[in-house]
Structure formats: C-alpha cells, structure tokens
Design an enzyme around this catalytic site. Structure first.
Site, mmCIF file in Angstrom:
data_model
loop_
_atom_site.group_PDB
_atom_site.id
_atom_site.type_symbol
_atom_site.label_atom_id
_atom_site.label_comp_id
_atom_site.label_asym_id
_atom_site.label_seq_id
_atom_site.Cartn_x
_atom_site.Cartn_y
_atom_site.Cartn_z
ATOM 1 N N THR A 147 -1.654 -8.738 -5.590
ATOM 2 C CA THR A 147 -0.639 -8.163 -6.473
ATOM 3 C C THR A 147 0.205 -9.263 -7.104
ATOM 4 O OG1 THR A 147 -0.546 -6.136 -5.169
ATOM 5 C CG2 THR A 147 1.368 -6.625 -6.543
ATOM 6 N N ASP A 187 0.818 -1.217 0.000
ATOM 7 C CA ASP A 187 0.000 0.000 0.000
ATOM 8 C C ASP A 187 0.852 1.267 0.000
ATOM 9 O OD1 ASP A 187 -0.281 1.706 2.659
ATOM 10 O OD2 ASP A 187 0.056 -0.357 3.304
ATOM 11 N N HIS A 224 -1.053 -2.509 -6.840
ATOM 12 C CA HIS A 224 -0.728 -2.909 -5.469
ATOM 13 C C HIS A 224 -1.963 -3.390 -4.719
ATOM 14 C CE1 HIS A 224 -2.532 0.286 -2.900
ATOM 15 N NE2 HIS A 224 -2.507 0.986 -4.022
ATOM 16 N N CYS A 225 -1.708 -4.008 -3.552
ATOM 17 C CA CYS A 225 -2.765 -4.319 -2.588
ATOM 18 C C CYS A 225 -2.240 -3.863 -1.227
ATOM 19 C CB CYS A 225 -3.144 -5.796 -2.625
ATOM 20 S SG CYS A 225 -1.762 -6.950 -2.453
ATOM 21 N N THR A 226 -2.527 -4.567 -0.148
ATOM 22 C CA THR A 226 -2.048 -4.128 1.166
ATOM 23 C C THR A 226 -0.592 -4.525 1.394
ATOM 24 O OG1 THR A 226 -4.224 -4.064 2.211
ATOM 25 C CG2 THR A 226 -2.345 -4.417 3.654
#
Length: 272
Positions: free
Chosen positions: A171, A59, A163-165
């Site tokens: 991702t 993130d 992206h993700c977390t």
C-alpha cells in the site's frame, strides 16, 4: 551523542507533525488500522490532492457494521486489495454495499507471513529481506498498472480505497507512486510513507511480545512491523537506475503517460 540527539529531535518533530496531520487525515474506524485519507498534500503546480477521493488502509476483515456505513457515506465504490490468496483466505475483506472489489496480488502469490518470518534469524536478515522486497520492481507493473487503470476510471462520486494486510508496504508503494504522479514532492511522499509508523504504533507494540517469544529481537520486530525511509528509497533508486526517471517508468511499465497524468490530476487534485 549529538547524532542520537538529532535523531531523537527529528523523530519527535515528525511524530508531532503526524499527530496534527491525523486530525484531518485519520479515518476513525473500529475494525481497521492505518486507515487514512490521501487528501491535502500540496502539489508542484500550486494545488493540492482532493480530500475524500482516495484512501489507504490495512486489511478490512474486521470492519463493523458502523464502519461499513461510514465507507458507504464516504462513497467508497472501488476497493483494491493487494494481498495474495493465503492472506485473503485468512482474513477476507468486508466490503461496503455496492463497492467493486479488485484483487491485484502480483508479487504476493503465496505470501504467508508466518512462514516468511520463521526464516529470519537476525536484524540484518530482517532489514535485508525488507530491502529486497522494495527492490523487486518486476512485479510492480502487474500490481500497479491495473491499479492506475482503476484510478483513471474513478470519476467524481466514485472514491477509491486500496490496501494490503498492514497497509504499509504494498500500500505504501502504491501511495508513493500515486502521490508522485499527482505532483506531490518527494519529501511529502516519504512523510506519507513513514506515517505508517505513527498510525500503526499501538498495533506494532502489541506484536513485540508475541514475536519476541518466537525468538525475534525488538529491533527485528520493529523492522518487520514498521517502515524506514531507506526501504522506499530502494524502490525509487531501482526504478531510476533502470528507467532513468520515475516518469519514464510510469509511462513504459504502468501505462501512465501525459494523457493519463492529466486525467488523474483533474480527478484527484484541485487548485487552492
């Protein structure tokens, strides 16, 4: 004993390869983890993925002004966020000036990592949960079809970040599909996927005491915070079992047929 030694040697060699690779691939930012360039991977037609065209990350909520300036300098003009609304509310992205923001939360609708973690009791639970997640391909099309639509539109000078977390699961699957489309070998696709264990190692170590205090074993923490080859293999196996091949899945579910593949290769690969 021999098996343990072989595993140790493989891990050591893999780690050394990632250290060398990171000298080019890692983007050094103060406020983001697992941020790297997908360029440089060799393709089946004798080319390679272009450097500086597409990036993957965790993130972006903690980016500094200096980090954001670097993203502008890298001409990152599209940011694709695979997180759900709960995650975004907890840690909203900071975006480079002029960047288009695209949120593709399919399969992450009400993801709240804390509530999910509390249901896990054993390492078997953790491993099973991760395998189930990687095998749920029903939501993949809703997440990655518009992702590829954005990539097809990304002409030279419009570079993409997704992206993700943690930048490792959603991702990681997105990167695996993209690299496969571009003609990167399965071995290299898996190596890129597993590299999250290297790029996130400091962050993962920090999580061990916190989660152990909540009753997790170290094995459970590493399963949650890291990635395994078997996880991505579940995704590939599930797709191939249902569609016969990754190529058929890409065409039928993601709208990535021969014309789109040709365009993506033109945009993101080059001869060497």
């Amino acid at each position: 004993m021999l098996r343990t030694l072989v595993v140790f040697l493989f891990f050591s060699l893999s780690l050394q390869a990632q250290v060398v690779d990171s000298l080019q691939r890692k983007v050094f930012l103060t406020g983001a983890q697992n941020f790297r360039d997908l360029g440089g991977y060799k393709t089946a037609d004798g080319g390679r993925v272009k450097w500086g065209r597409v990036y993957r990350s965790a993130d972006l909520s903690k980016l500094t002004p200096e980090d954001l300036t670097q993203l502008v300098d890298r001409k990152i003009k599209v940011v694709v966020d695979f997180r759900g609304p709960v995650e975004i509310k907890q840690a909203p992205d900071k975006l480079p000036v002029g960047a288009k923001y695209v949120n593709l939360p399919a399969g992450s609708g009400q993801v709240n990592p804390n509530s999910v973690f509390l249901k896990l009791k054993t390492a078997a639970d953790t491993d099973s949960m991760m395998r189930s997640f990687y095998g749920l391909n029903d939501s993949l099309a809703f997440r990655y079809k518009p992702f590829f639509a954005e990539l097809v539109k990304a002409e030279e000078g419009t570079n993409v970040l997704f992206h993700c977390t943690a930048g490792k699961d959603r991702t990681g699957m997105g990167a695996a599909l993209l690299l496969t489309v571009l003609g990167v070998s399965r071995d290299q696709v898996i190596a890129d996927f597993l590299a999250s264990n290297y790029y996130r190692q400091d962050e993962n170590r920090k999580m061990i005491p916190r989660l152990k205090s909540m009753g997790f074993t170290e094995e459970m923490v590493l399963d949650l915070m890291g990635v395994k080859e078997s996880y991505l293999q579940v995704t590939f196996h599930t797709i191939e079992k249902k569609y016969g091949s990754i190529e058929k899945y890409l065409e039928v579910e993601l709208g990535v047929g021969k014309p789109e593949i040709s365009k993506l290769k033109k945009l993101f690969t080059e001869k060497i």
